[in-house]
Design a protein around this motif. Structure first.
Motif, PDB file in Angstrom:
ATOM      1  N   SER A 185     -17.170   7.511   9.945  1.00  0.00           N
ATOM      2  CA  SER A 185     -18.131   6.588   9.343  1.00  0.00           C
ATOM      3  C   SER A 185     -17.468   5.310   8.830  1.00  0.00           C
ATOM      4  O   SER A 185     -18.123   4.453   8.232  1.00  0.00           O
ATOM      5  CB  SER A 185     -18.859   7.278   8.181  1.00  0.00           C
ATOM      6  N   GLY A 186     -16.150   5.193   9.069  1.00  0.00           N
ATOM      7  CA  GLY A 186     -15.446   3.978   8.685  1.00  0.00           C
ATOM      8  C   GLY A 186     -14.863   3.993   7.287  1.00  0.00           C
ATOM      9  O   GLY A 186     -14.323   2.990   6.818  1.00  0.00           O
ATOM     10  N   LYS A 187     -14.928   5.116   6.589  1.00  0.00           N
ATOM     11  CA  LYS A 187     -14.365   5.203   5.248  1.00  0.00           C
ATOM     12  C   LYS A 187     -12.840   5.347   5.320  1.00  0.00           C
ATOM     13  O   LYS A 187     -12.304   5.912   6.270  1.00  0.00           O
ATOM     14  CB  LYS A 187     -14.946   6.396   4.493  1.00  0.00           C
ATOM     15  N   VAL A 188     -12.173   4.822   4.316  1.00  0.00           N
ATOM     16  CA  VAL A 188     -10.724   4.954   4.199  1.00  0.00           C
ATOM     17  C   VAL A 188     -10.443   5.930   3.056  1.00  0.00           C
ATOM     18  O   VAL A 188     -10.843   5.693   1.916  1.00  0.00           O
ATOM     19  CB  VAL A 188     -10.054   3.602   3.894  1.00  0.00           C
ATOM     20  N   VAL A 189      -9.766   7.023   3.378  1.00  0.00           N
ATOM     21  CA  VAL A 189      -9.559   8.088   2.398  1.00  0.00           C
ATOM     22  C   VAL A 189      -8.073   8.458   2.335  1.00  0.00           C
ATOM     23  O   VAL A 189      -7.393   8.519   3.360  1.00  0.00           O
ATOM     24  CB  VAL A 189     -10.390   9.333   2.766  1.00  0.00           C
ATOM     25  N   VAL A 190      -7.594   8.714   1.133  1.00  0.00           N
ATOM     26  CA  VAL A 190      -6.236   9.239   0.960  1.00  0.00           C
ATOM     27  C   VAL A 190      -6.264  10.712   1.363  1.00  0.00           C
ATOM     28  O   VAL A 190      -7.095  11.467   0.863  1.00  0.00           O
ATOM     29  CB  VAL A 190      -5.786   9.108  -0.512  1.00  0.00           C
ATOM     30  N   PRO A 191      -5.392  11.143   2.281  1.00  0.00           N
ATOM     31  CA  PRO A 191      -5.427  12.537   2.742  1.00  0.00           C
ATOM     32  C   PRO A 191      -5.273  13.545   1.604  1.00  0.00           C
ATOM     33  O   PRO A 191      -4.560  13.300   0.629  1.00  0.00           O
ATOM     34  CB  PRO A 191      -4.238  12.624   3.707  1.00  0.00           C
ATOM     35  N   LYS A 192      -5.947  14.662   1.767  1.00  0.00           N
ATOM     36  CA  LYS A 192      -5.849  15.758   0.816  1.00  0.00           C
ATOM     37  C   LYS A 192      -5.486  17.012   1.595  1.00  0.00           C
ATOM     38  O   LYS A 192      -6.213  17.412   2.508  1.00  0.00           O
ATOM     39  CB  LYS A 192      -7.180  15.945   0.085  1.00  0.00           C
ATOM     40  N   PHE A 193      -4.370  17.634   1.259  1.00  0.00           N
ATOM     41  CA  PHE A 193      -3.862  18.766   2.028  1.00  0.00           C
ATOM     42  C   PHE A 193      -3.984  20.081   1.266  1.00  0.00           C
ATOM     43  O   PHE A 193      -3.825  20.118   0.046  1.00  0.00           O
ATOM     44  CB  PHE A 193      -2.397  18.536   2.403  1.00  0.00           C
ATOM     45  N   LEU A 217       0.825  -1.209   0.000  1.00  0.00           N
ATOM     46  CA  LEU A 217       0.000   0.000   0.000  1.00  0.00           C
ATOM     47  C   LEU A 217       0.860   1.261   0.000  1.00  0.00           C
ATOM     48  O   LEU A 217       0.519   2.256  -0.636  1.00  0.00           O
ATOM     49  CB  LEU A 217      -0.951  -0.009   1.198  1.00  0.00           C
ATOM     50  N   LYS A 218       1.986   1.218   0.710  1.00  0.00           N
ATOM     51  CA  LYS A 218       2.896   2.360   0.690  1.00  0.00           C
ATOM     52  C   LYS A 218       3.487   2.556  -0.703  1.00  0.00           C
ATOM     53  O   LYS A 218       3.730   3.689  -1.135  1.00  0.00           O
ATOM     54  CB  LYS A 218       4.014   2.179   1.729  1.00  0.00           C
ATOM     55  N   ASP A 219       3.703   1.449  -1.413  1.00  0.00           N
ATOM     56  CA  ASP A 219       4.203   1.550  -2.785  1.00  0.00           C
ATOM     57  C   ASP A 219       3.208   2.287  -3.681  1.00  0.00           C
ATOM     58  O   ASP A 219       3.610   2.967  -4.634  1.00  0.00           O
ATOM     59  CB  ASP A 219       4.473   0.158  -3.361  1.00  0.00           C
ATOM     60  N   CYS A 220       1.913   2.143  -3.374  1.00  0.00           N
ATOM     61  CA  CYS A 220       0.896   2.857  -4.159  1.00  0.00           C
ATOM     62  C   CYS A 220       1.078   4.364  -4.029  1.00  0.00           C
ATOM     63  O   CYS A 220       0.793   5.119  -4.968  1.00  0.00           O
ATOM     64  CB  CYS A 220      -0.509   2.460  -3.681  1.00  0.00           C
ATOM     65  N   ILE A 221       1.563   4.806  -2.876  1.00  0.00           N
ATOM     66  CA  ILE A 221       1.833   6.228  -2.668  1.00  0.00           C
ATOM     67  C   ILE A 221       3.144   6.615  -3.343  1.00  0.00           C
ATOM     68  O   ILE A 221       3.207   7.601  -4.080  1.00  0.00           O
ATOM     69  CB  ILE A 221       1.872   6.558  -1.159  1.00  0.00           C
ATOM     70  N   ILE A 222       4.184   5.842  -3.084  1.00  0.00           N
ATOM     71  CA  ILE A 222       5.495   6.128  -3.665  1.00  0.00           C
ATOM     72  C   ILE A 222       5.430   6.187  -5.192  1.00  0.00           C
ATOM     73  O   ILE A 222       6.083   7.010  -5.837  1.00  0.00           O
ATOM     74  CB  ILE A 222       6.521   5.055  -3.228  1.00  0.00           C
ATOM     75  N   ASN A 223       4.603   5.318  -5.777  1.00  0.00           N
ATOM     76  CA  ASN A 223       4.484   5.258  -7.235  1.00  0.00           C
ATOM     77  C   ASN A 223       3.406   6.173  -7.790  1.00  0.00           C
ATOM     78  O   ASN A 223       3.148   6.178  -9.002  1.00  0.00           O
ATOM     79  CB  ASN A 223       4.200   3.818  -7.673  1.00  0.00           C
ATOM     80  N   GLY A 224       2.750   6.948  -6.908  1.00  0.00           N
ATOM     81  CA  GLY A 224       1.751   7.911  -7.361  1.00  0.00           C
ATOM     82  C   GLY A 224       0.496   7.287  -7.935  1.00  0.00           C
ATOM     83  O   GLY A 224      -0.132   7.856  -8.835  1.00  0.00           O
ATOM     84  N   GLU A 225       0.095   6.123  -7.414  1.00  0.00           N
ATOM     85  CA  GLU A 225      -1.047   5.396  -7.978  1.00  0.00           C
ATOM     86  C   GLU A 225      -2.391   5.896  -7.457  1.00  0.00           C
ATOM     87  O   GLU A 225      -3.426   5.612  -8.062  1.00  0.00           O
ATOM     88  CB  GLU A 225      -0.901   3.900  -7.684  1.00  0.00           C
ATOM     89  N   TRP A 226      -2.391   6.598  -6.341  1.00  0.00           N
ATOM     90  CA  TRP A 226      -3.631   7.110  -5.775  1.00  0.00           C
ATOM     91  C   TRP A 226      -3.734   8.615  -6.015  1.00  0.00           C
ATOM     92  O   TRP A 226      -2.795   9.257  -6.483  1.00  0.00           O
ATOM     93  CB  TRP A 226      -3.706   6.818  -4.279  1.00  0.00           C
ATOM     94  N   VAL A 227      -4.886   9.153  -5.672  1.00  0.00           N
ATOM     95  CA  VAL A 227      -5.146  10.586  -5.822  1.00  0.00           C
ATOM     96  C   VAL A 227      -5.568  11.143  -4.465  1.00  0.00           C
ATOM     97  O   VAL A 227      -6.362  10.512  -3.762  1.00  0.00           O
ATOM     98  CB  VAL A 227      -6.266  10.833  -6.860  1.00  0.00           C
ATOM     99  N   PRO A 228      -5.046  12.304  -4.063  1.00  0.00           N
ATOM    100  CA  PRO A 228      -5.492  12.904  -2.800  1.00  0.00           C
ATOM    101  C   PRO A 228      -7.014  13.043  -2.758  1.00  0.00           C
ATOM    102  O   PRO A 228      -7.628  13.505  -3.718  1.00  0.00           O
ATOM    103  CB  PRO A 228      -4.808  14.274  -2.805  1.00  0.00           C
ATOM    104  N   GLY A 229      -7.611  12.603  -1.658  1.00  0.00           N
ATOM    105  CA  GLY A 229      -9.056  12.663  -1.516  1.00  0.00           C
ATOM    106  C   GLY A 229      -9.770  11.401  -1.986  1.00  0.00           C
ATOM    107  O   GLY A 229     -10.977  11.245  -1.774  1.00  0.00           O
ATOM    108  N   GLN A 230      -9.027  10.489  -2.604  1.00  0.00           N
ATOM    109  CA  GLN A 230      -9.620   9.258  -3.126  1.00  0.00           C
ATOM    110  C   GLN A 230     -10.083   8.351  -1.994  1.00  0.00           C
ATOM    111  O   GLN A 230      -9.394   8.179  -0.994  1.00  0.00           O
ATOM    112  CB  GLN A 230      -8.589   8.514  -3.978  1.00  0.00           C
ATOM    113  N   GLN A 231     -11.264   7.749  -2.143  1.00  0.00           N
ATOM    114  CA  GLN A 231     -11.748   6.781  -1.168  1.00  0.00           C
ATOM    115  C   GLN A 231     -11.277   5.393  -1.579  1.00  0.00           C
ATOM    116  O   GLN A 231     -11.356   5.011  -2.759  1.00  0.00           O
ATOM    117  CB  GLN A 231     -13.272   6.788  -1.062  1.00  0.00           C
ATOM    118  N   LEU A 232     -10.757   4.641  -0.625  1.00  0.00           N
ATOM    119  CA  LEU A 232     -10.302   3.278  -0.871  1.00  0.00           C
ATOM    120  C   LEU A 232     -11.289   2.296  -0.257  1.00  0.00           C
ATOM    121  O   LEU A 232     -11.901   2.581   0.777  1.00  0.00           O
ATOM    122  CB  LEU A 232      -8.913   3.063  -0.264  1.00  0.00           C
TER     123      LEU A 232
END
Length: 216
Positions: free
Chosen positions: A64-72, A15-30
């Motif tokens: 509410s139990g949602k998993v979200v990529v932080p958005k700053f 999952l950390k690799d998904c961040i390092i490789n830029g695979e997610w988007v800030p604010g994205q729900q997982l």
């Protein structure tokens, strides 16, 4: 038990690799089920990984139990980088004022970071880049600040790699600046070391904010 622990750690790394490789988007729900299906494992190690990453500031668990990529926001990015700078400056001051502090491991990480970049393994070089800074703070010898730094660095990784990821040229510059810092630390020159880390972190902050503005 060890098999479960190893699986948890493997999932965290994935999952950390998904961040390092830029695979997610800030604010994205997982979605836990989707990730579990992707890796063909049960929900439990995914849930444990998400909880661990939320502690590190790399994911957000909502009420509410949602998993979200932080958005700053721009202001939050400046705050994150300012705290990061304060903690690293503290470590640098401790190193430069105490010749008994060894930076052997820090040097080894810098060497590995450079070698992986030469080999074209840019994602691995990025991870070693973050490890270099974590080890720098650890050299300061304050465990309380170590724990604070973990979350600050996690937030920085999200804002950096999902908004303004390093290309090969930029990663090469970061590697060079690591070696500049090491040279100043080896002669206990705090002022020179402070200038290097100021430039290193403030430049990163400006780059992230600039890319964020381009997206808006």
């Amino acid at each position: 038990m060890s098999v479960k622990k190893n699986l948890d750690l493997i999932v965290i790394d994935k999952l950390k690799d998904c961040i390092i490789n830029g695979e997610w988007v800030p604010g994205q729900q997982l979605f836990i089920d989707e990730i579990a299906e992707q890796y063909e494992i049960s929900r439990t190690p995914i849930i444990q990984a998400v909880k661990a990453m939320s502690v590190e500031g790399m994911l957000t668990l909502t009420n509410s139990g949602k998993v979200v990529v932080p958005k700053f926001t721009r202001e939050q990015i400046y705050d994150i980088c300012s705290v990061r700078l304060l903690l690293e400056k503290f470590a640098i001051k401790q190193i430069c004022s105490n010749e008994s502090i060894r930076i052997t491991e820090l040097t080894q990480i810098a060497d590995r970071c450079a070698c992986t970049l030469i080999e074209g393994k840019i994602a691995e070089s990025r991870k070693l880049d973050m490890l270099f800074h974590k080890q720098l703070v650890k050299c300061g010898g304050n465990e309380c600040l170590d724990s604070v730094y973990v979350k600050v660095q996690g937030q920085f990784e999200v804002s950096s790699y999902l908004i303004a990821p390093h290309g090969e040229d930029q990663q090469s510059i970061a590697v060079d600046e690591h070696f500049q810092l090491l040279r100043t630390l080896k002669v206990y020159d705090y002022k020179a070391a402070e200038e290097v880390i100021d430039f290193h972190i403030n430049t990163a902050a400006e780059k992230i904010v600039s890319r964020l503005s381009d997206r808006e």
